[in-house]
Design a protein around this motif. Structure first.
Motif, PDB file in Angstrom:
ATOM      1  N   ASP A 198      -3.747   4.945 -75.218  1.00 22.10           N
ATOM      2  CA  ASP A 198      -4.175   6.048 -76.092  1.00 22.10           C
ATOM      3  C   ASP A 198      -4.667   5.534 -77.441  1.00 22.10           C
ATOM      4  O   ASP A 198      -5.565   6.115 -78.049  1.00 22.10           O
ATOM      5  CB  ASP A 198      -3.021   7.038 -76.304  1.00 22.10           C
ATOM      6  CG  ASP A 198      -2.644   7.724 -74.999  1.00 22.10           C
ATOM      7  OD1 ASP A 198      -3.537   7.949 -74.163  1.00 22.10           O
ATOM      8  OD2 ASP A 198      -1.450   8.011 -74.811  1.00 22.10           O
ATOM      9  N   GLN A 199      -4.061   4.446 -77.905  1.00 18.62           N
ATOM     10  CA  GLN A 199      -4.468   3.869 -79.182  1.00 18.62           C
ATOM     11  C   GLN A 199      -5.888   3.275 -79.069  1.00 18.62           C
ATOM     12  O   GLN A 199      -6.717   3.474 -79.968  1.00 18.62           O
ATOM     13  CB  GLN A 199      -3.443   2.790 -79.601  1.00 18.62           C
ATOM     14  CG  GLN A 199      -3.653   2.186 -80.958  1.00 18.62           C
ATOM     15  CD  GLN A 199      -3.228   3.089 -82.116  1.00 18.62           C
ATOM     16  OE1 GLN A 199      -3.163   4.310 -82.000  1.00 18.62           O
ATOM     17  NE2 GLN A 199      -2.932   2.489 -83.250  1.00 18.62           N
ATOM     18  N   VAL A 200      -6.181   2.597 -77.980  1.00 11.98           N
ATOM     19  CA  VAL A 200      -7.517   2.029 -77.765  1.00 11.98           C
ATOM     20  C   VAL A 200      -8.531   3.154 -77.609  1.00 11.98           C
ATOM     21  O   VAL A 200      -9.632   3.125 -78.180  1.00 11.98           O
ATOM     22  CB  VAL A 200      -7.540   1.104 -76.520  1.00 11.98           C
ATOM     23  CG1 VAL A 200      -8.959   0.660 -76.186  1.00 11.98           C
ATOM     24  CG2 VAL A 200      -6.644  -0.106 -76.737  1.00 11.98           C
ATOM     25  N   MET A 201      -8.136   4.170 -76.861  1.00  8.59           N
ATOM     26  CA  MET A 201      -9.006   5.333 -76.647  1.00  8.59           C
ATOM     27  C   MET A 201      -9.325   6.014 -77.995  1.00  8.59           C
ATOM     28  O   MET A 201     -10.479   6.354 -78.272  1.00  8.59           O
ATOM     29  CB  MET A 201      -8.259   6.297 -75.709  1.00  8.59           C
ATOM     30  CG  MET A 201      -9.026   7.482 -75.275  1.00  8.59           C
ATOM     31  SD  MET A 201     -10.410   7.063 -74.205  1.00  8.59           S
ATOM     32  CE  MET A 201     -11.307   8.595 -74.402  1.00  8.59           C
ATOM     33  N   ALA A 202      -8.306   6.169 -78.835  1.00  8.94           N
ATOM     34  CA  ALA A 202      -8.507   6.800 -80.149  1.00  8.94           C
ATOM     35  C   ALA A 202      -9.428   5.942 -81.008  1.00  8.94           C
ATOM     36  O   ALA A 202     -10.274   6.461 -81.747  1.00  8.94           O
ATOM     37  CB  ALA A 202      -7.160   7.012 -80.839  1.00  8.94           C
ATOM     38  N   ALA A 203      -9.285   4.617 -80.916  1.00  8.82           N
ATOM     39  CA  ALA A 203     -10.133   3.707 -81.699  1.00  8.82           C
ATOM     40  C   ALA A 203     -11.594   3.873 -81.291  1.00  8.82           C
ATOM     41  O   ALA A 203     -12.480   4.006 -82.144  1.00  8.82           O
ATOM     42  CB  ALA A 203      -9.678   2.259 -81.485  1.00  8.82           C
ATOM     43  N   LEU A 204     -11.860   3.884 -79.991  1.00  8.03           N
ATOM     44  CA  LEU A 204     -13.244   4.035 -79.523  1.00  8.03           C
ATOM     45  C   LEU A 204     -13.809   5.390 -79.934  1.00  8.03           C
ATOM     46  O   LEU A 204     -14.969   5.504 -80.325  1.00  8.03           O
ATOM     47  CB  LEU A 204     -13.311   3.871 -77.998  1.00  8.03           C
ATOM     48  CG  LEU A 204     -13.001   2.464 -77.475  1.00  8.03           C
ATOM     49  CD1 LEU A 204     -12.956   2.457 -75.954  1.00  8.03           C
ATOM     50  CD2 LEU A 204     -14.029   1.450 -77.978  1.00  8.03           C
ATOM     51  N   GLN A 205     -12.964   6.419 -79.869  1.00 13.76           N
ATOM     52  CA  GLN A 205     -13.407   7.761 -80.246  1.00 13.76           C
ATOM     53  C   GLN A 205     -13.790   7.808 -81.734  1.00 13.76           C
ATOM     54  O   GLN A 205     -14.816   8.375 -82.098  1.00 13.76           O
ATOM     55  CB  GLN A 205     -12.286   8.772 -79.946  1.00 13.76           C
ATOM     56  CG  GLN A 205     -12.709  10.220 -80.091  1.00 13.76           C
ATOM     57  CD  GLN A 205     -13.752  10.620 -79.053  1.00 13.76           C
ATOM     58  OE1 GLN A 205     -13.506  10.564 -77.862  1.00 13.76           O
ATOM     59  NE2 GLN A 205     -14.944  11.011 -79.506  1.00 13.76           N
ATOM     60  N   LEU A 206     -12.970   7.168 -82.579  1.00 13.43           N
ATOM     61  CA  LEU A 206     -13.263   7.155 -84.019  1.00 13.43           C
ATOM     62  C   LEU A 206     -14.571   6.406 -84.300  1.00 13.43           C
ATOM     63  O   LEU A 206     -15.390   6.859 -85.108  1.00 13.43           O
ATOM     64  CB  LEU A 206     -12.116   6.500 -84.803  1.00 13.43           C
ATOM     65  CG  LEU A 206     -10.867   7.363 -84.982  1.00 13.43           C
ATOM     66  CD1 LEU A 206      -9.695   6.520 -85.473  1.00 13.43           C
ATOM     67  CD2 LEU A 206     -11.125   8.511 -85.957  1.00 13.43           C
ATOM     68  N   ILE A 207     -14.769   5.278 -83.638  1.00 10.43           N
ATOM     69  CA  ILE A 207     -16.021   4.524 -83.841  1.00 10.43           C
ATOM     70  C   ILE A 207     -17.195   5.351 -83.333  1.00 10.43           C
ATOM     71  O   ILE A 207     -18.241   5.437 -83.978  1.00 10.43           O
ATOM     72  CB  ILE A 207     -15.970   3.148 -83.132  1.00 10.43           C
ATOM     73  CG1 ILE A 207     -14.835   2.290 -83.683  1.00 10.43           C
ATOM     74  CG2 ILE A 207     -17.304   2.407 -83.308  1.00 10.43           C
ATOM     75  CD1 ILE A 207     -14.626   0.975 -82.939  1.00 10.43           C
ATOM     76  N   ASP A 208     -17.004   5.996 -82.190  1.00 13.34           N
ATOM     77  CA  ASP A 208     -18.070   6.826 -81.625  1.00 13.34           C
ATOM     78  C   ASP A 208     -18.408   8.005 -82.540  1.00 13.34           C
ATOM     79  O   ASP A 208     -19.561   8.444 -82.614  1.00 13.34           O
ATOM     80  CB  ASP A 208     -17.648   7.338 -80.245  1.00 13.34           C
ATOM     81  CG  ASP A 208     -18.837   7.841 -79.441  1.00 13.34           C
ATOM     82  OD1 ASP A 208     -19.801   7.064 -79.284  1.00 13.34           O
ATOM     83  OD2 ASP A 208     -18.818   8.993 -78.985  1.00 13.34           O
ATOM     84  N   ASP A 209     -17.395   8.504 -83.248  1.00 19.28           N
ATOM     85  CA  ASP A 209     -17.606   9.620 -84.193  1.00 19.28           C
ATOM     86  C   ASP A 209     -18.260   9.166 -85.492  1.00 19.28           C
ATOM     87  O   ASP A 209     -18.467   9.978 -86.396  1.00 19.28           O
ATOM     88  CB  ASP A 209     -16.269  10.289 -84.542  1.00 19.28           C
ATOM     89  CG  ASP A 209     -15.705  11.062 -83.366  1.00 19.28           C
ATOM     90  OD1 ASP A 209     -16.452  11.316 -82.405  1.00 19.28           O
ATOM     91  OD2 ASP A 209     -14.498  11.383 -83.393  1.00 19.28           O
ATOM     92  N   GLY A 210     -18.503   7.866 -85.643  1.00 20.74           N
ATOM     93  CA  GLY A 210     -19.190   7.380 -86.823  1.00 20.74           C
ATOM     94  C   GLY A 210     -18.271   6.869 -87.930  1.00 20.74           C
ATOM     95  O   GLY A 210     -18.726   6.578 -89.034  1.00 20.74           O
TER      96      GLY A 210
END
Ligand SMILES: [Zn+2]
Length: 260
Positions: free
Chosen positions: A117-129
């Motif tokens: 979930d932590q890796v997923m959240a990291a990718l989501q934050l980067i994807d969100d800009g």
């Protein structure tokens, strides 16, 4: 253990061609951590799972999972691609590095618990800009433990003080308060803000973060400190990270103008 056909959540880490018609796809799974999947017929035209196994895709899949052998995807349910990670060169470079780091940090075939979930959240934050360097710095601090480096970020390793001015010491494997700086002339000589961010990152749950902003000078110092710790204490120098360093050099060269 016998193969079982089961649903899992996955993030496509990388894809490479295999034989004439197939692909080997590395997926970070919630069930068995990073795992290699053989996707038969993936290189054929109109392959039905083509969009589901592109890099930076996440979703729900069903597959034959085996902790010690090759795995197979049976079908994909809901999948979604992180678009910005594919389009933006900065976001792409950091996300690629993040996944390479995660791949090194965990053994194939072993569940990784809350890290997924932590890796997923990291990718989501980067994807969100959000600032990709800072998001990745958070994971770099947290993944140190997976590489056998367990910095004491809570208090001075010598006296337990936690309110005084602090610095990081590689020799002591943690913080030294200002009273004990004389114990290590090679302490990193970090400024207070950088140390505070490192301490903050050590326990930050990225699922609870919407926005992170760090001043450019502190960003440079964070980059320097983590490169130093990864170089000296982990001994890891990944290809995807060298690419990021090169991009920074090109940026600097552009700012400086032509060489005289
Ligand atoms: Zn102390």
């Amino acid at each position: 253990m016998a193969r079982t056909n089961e649903p899992f959540e996955g993030i496509i880490m990388n894809v490479r061609n295999y034989r004439e018609r197939d692909q080997l796809v590395k997926i970070l799974t919630d069930k068995i951590g990073p795992a290699m999947f053989l996707v038969l017929g993936a290189r054929r035209k109109n392959f039905k799972l083509a969009a589901d196994i592109l890099p930076f895709t996440h979703g729900r899949y069903v597959g034959w999972l085996s902790p010690d052998k090759l795995n197979y995807i049976v079908t994909a349910q809901e999948t979604h691609q992180f678009r910005h990670l594919g389009d933006d060169i900065d976001a792409n470079a950091y996300a690629t590095y993040l996944l390479e780091l995660v791949d090194r940090a965990f053994d194939d075939g072993h569940a990784i618990g809350a890290w997924f979930d932590q890796v997923m959240a990291a990718l989501q934050l980067i994807d969100d800009g959000q600032d990709p360097q800072i998001v990745v710095n958070v994971l770099e601090v947290q993944l140190l433990i997976r590489f056998g480096v367990m910095p004491e970020w809570r208090h001075c390793v010598i006296c337990g003080e936690n309110t005084k001015l602090m610095d990081y010491s590689e020799a002591y494997g943690g913080l030294l308060c200002v009273n004990h700086w004389d114990q290590d002339p090679h302490r990193l000589h970090l400024d207070a803000k950088t140390v505070n961010y490192l301490r903050f990152f050590a326990t930050l749950n990225l699922q609870q973060v919407n926005q992170i902003q760090v001043a450019p000078l502190v960003k440079r110092n964070l980059r320097w400190a983590l490169d130093k710790i990864y170089g000296d204490q982990v001994g890891l120098r990944l290809k995807s990270k060298r690419f990021i360093d090169q991009m920074a050099e090109w940026d600097q060269a552009l700012k400086n103008g032509p060489e005289k």
